[in-house]
Motif scaffolding. Structure first.
Motif, PDB file in Angstrom:
ATOM      1  N   ARG A 211     -13.736  18.516   8.058  1.00  0.00           N
ATOM      2  CA  ARG A 211     -14.409  18.249   6.785  1.00  0.00           C
ATOM      3  C   ARG A 211     -15.667  19.108   6.649  1.00  0.00           C
ATOM      4  N   TYR A 212     -16.477  19.131   7.703  1.00  0.00           N
ATOM      5  CA  TYR A 212     -17.733  19.878   7.670  1.00  0.00           C
ATOM      6  C   TYR A 212     -17.487  21.356   7.388  1.00  0.00           C
ATOM      7  N   ASN A 213     -16.542  21.957   8.101  1.00  0.00           N
ATOM      8  CA  ASN A 213     -16.302  23.391   7.949  1.00  0.00           C
ATOM      9  C   ASN A 213     -15.634  23.733   6.623  1.00  0.00           C
TER      10      ASN A 213
ATOM     11  N   GLU B  40     -10.831  15.489   1.484  1.00  0.00           N
ATOM     12  CA  GLU B  40     -10.533  14.086   1.737  1.00  0.00           C
ATOM     13  C   GLU B  40      -9.843  14.006   3.095  1.00  0.00           C
ATOM     14  N   VAL B  41     -10.321  13.108   3.972  1.00  0.00           N
ATOM     15  CA  VAL B  41      -9.733  12.941   5.306  1.00  0.00           C
ATOM     16  C   VAL B  41      -9.047  11.582   5.377  1.00  0.00           C
ATOM     17  N   ILE B  42      -7.804  11.581   5.824  1.00  0.00           N
ATOM     18  CA  ILE B  42      -7.009  10.354   5.976  1.00  0.00           C
ATOM     19  C   ILE B  42      -6.541  10.286   7.422  1.00  0.00           C
ATOM     20  N   ALA B  43      -6.636   9.094   8.044  1.00  0.00           N
ATOM     21  CA  ALA B  43      -6.358   8.973   9.478  1.00  0.00           C
ATOM     22  C   ALA B  43      -4.937   8.518   9.790  1.00  0.00           C
TER      23      ALA B  43
ATOM     24  N   PRO C 216      -3.326  17.354  -3.782  1.00  0.00           N
ATOM     25  CA  PRO C 216      -4.424  18.317  -3.619  1.00  0.00           C
ATOM     26  C   PRO C 216      -3.923  19.749  -3.784  1.00  0.00           C
ATOM     27  N   ASP C 217      -4.806  20.711  -3.587  1.00  0.00           N
ATOM     28  CA  ASP C 217      -4.408  22.121  -3.641  1.00  0.00           C
ATOM     29  C   ASP C 217      -3.820  22.594  -2.313  1.00  0.00           C
ATOM     30  N   LEU C 218      -4.177  21.898  -1.224  1.00  0.00           N
ATOM     31  CA  LEU C 218      -3.668  22.267   0.096  1.00  0.00           C
ATOM     32  C   LEU C 218      -3.737  21.052   1.006  1.00  0.00           C
TER      33      LEU C 218
END
Length: 248
Positions: free
Chosen positions: A19-21, A30-33, A47-49
């Motif tokens: 996410r940071y980079n 968006e991060v999903i676990a 999303p786009d990717l």
């Protein structure tokens, strides 16, 4: 307006690092676990990717990728698969279910972001182009200048984002909720009527008295960049006939 990347990764530390980079490169992330949660989310919003881990709780990355390729909405979604599996047979399996690229852990973050950029350029050329054009309208993203028929227009920041959003998907009708998500962002609460206000301001900024309005209102559906305008039919609107001319 930022391109959107969804990261499906159950290692919390790696998810934070990705996410940071990616956000440092200007992407919305968006991060999903969990795999099952990602599967549901991707049915709601594309999303786009997609950055997709191989091994996930709930549903594997391989199965998610297979399902994505079976749906028309996500059949062409760019997918980068992350995995600790480096054997050739595993890479072949990942690519065979529809992954576009394959990155083996541990990996260089610099190389990873370069791969993301390259895939974005191939999959979304209209979104990464420095200049967008439609009819006699032109947006220069590098200088944030907007021109119509060569003359420079003065737009507020929200109207600029709104026009850019329309010009990235010409002809497509967006409802108010989609415009709110795409222009204002999912984390900001704005009333849907705000969309109508800013569309009105955008129209006022880009149209002179006899210009053709490039923004089409679709009753009960939303707004779109007009197909007739895209086809180059952006000549001035005809003057109303006078009473004498009408009666001849």
């Amino acid at each position: 307006m930022s391109l959107r990347v969804t990261v499906v990764e159950d290692e919390e530390a790696l998810g934070v690092l990705l996410r940071y980079n990616l956000e440092a490169e200007g992407y919305q992330v968006e991060v999903i676990a969990r795999g099952d949660e990602a599967d549901l989310r991707l049915k709601e919003d594309v999303p786009d990717l997609l950055v997709l881990d191989w091994m996930l709780p709930g549903l594997s990355g391989v199965e998610i990728c297979r399902r994505l390729r079976q749906r028309s909405e996500t059949a062409l979604l760019p997918v980068i698969m992350l995995t600790a599996r480096g054997e050739e047979s595993e890479r072949v399996q990942g690519l065979s279910v529809g992954a576009d690229d394959y990155v083996v852990k541990p990996f260089s973050m610099r190389e990873f972001t370069a791969r993301v950029k390259a895939m974005m350029r191939r999959a979304n050329p209209e979104k990464v182009a420095s200049v967008l054009s439609a009819g006699d309208l032109e947006i220069d993203r590098s200088s944030h200048r907007v021109r119509r028929a060569g003359r420079e227009l003065k737009l507020g920041p929200t109207e600029y984002k709104l026009l850019e959003f329309f010009m990235q998907a010409p002809g497509r009708v967006f409802n108010r909720e989609q415009l709110l998500d795409g222009v204002w962002g999912r984390d900001i609460y704005v009333d849907e009527r705000t969309v109508d206000v800013h569309v009105g301001r955008l129209r006022k900024a880009i149209n002179r008295s006899r210009d053709r309005d490039p923004i089409r209102t679709v009753r009960g559906a939303g707004y779109a960049l007009d197909e007739q305008f895209l086809a180059g039919k952006s000549s001035p609107q005809p003057r109303a006939r006078t009473k004498e001319a009408a009666t001849g």
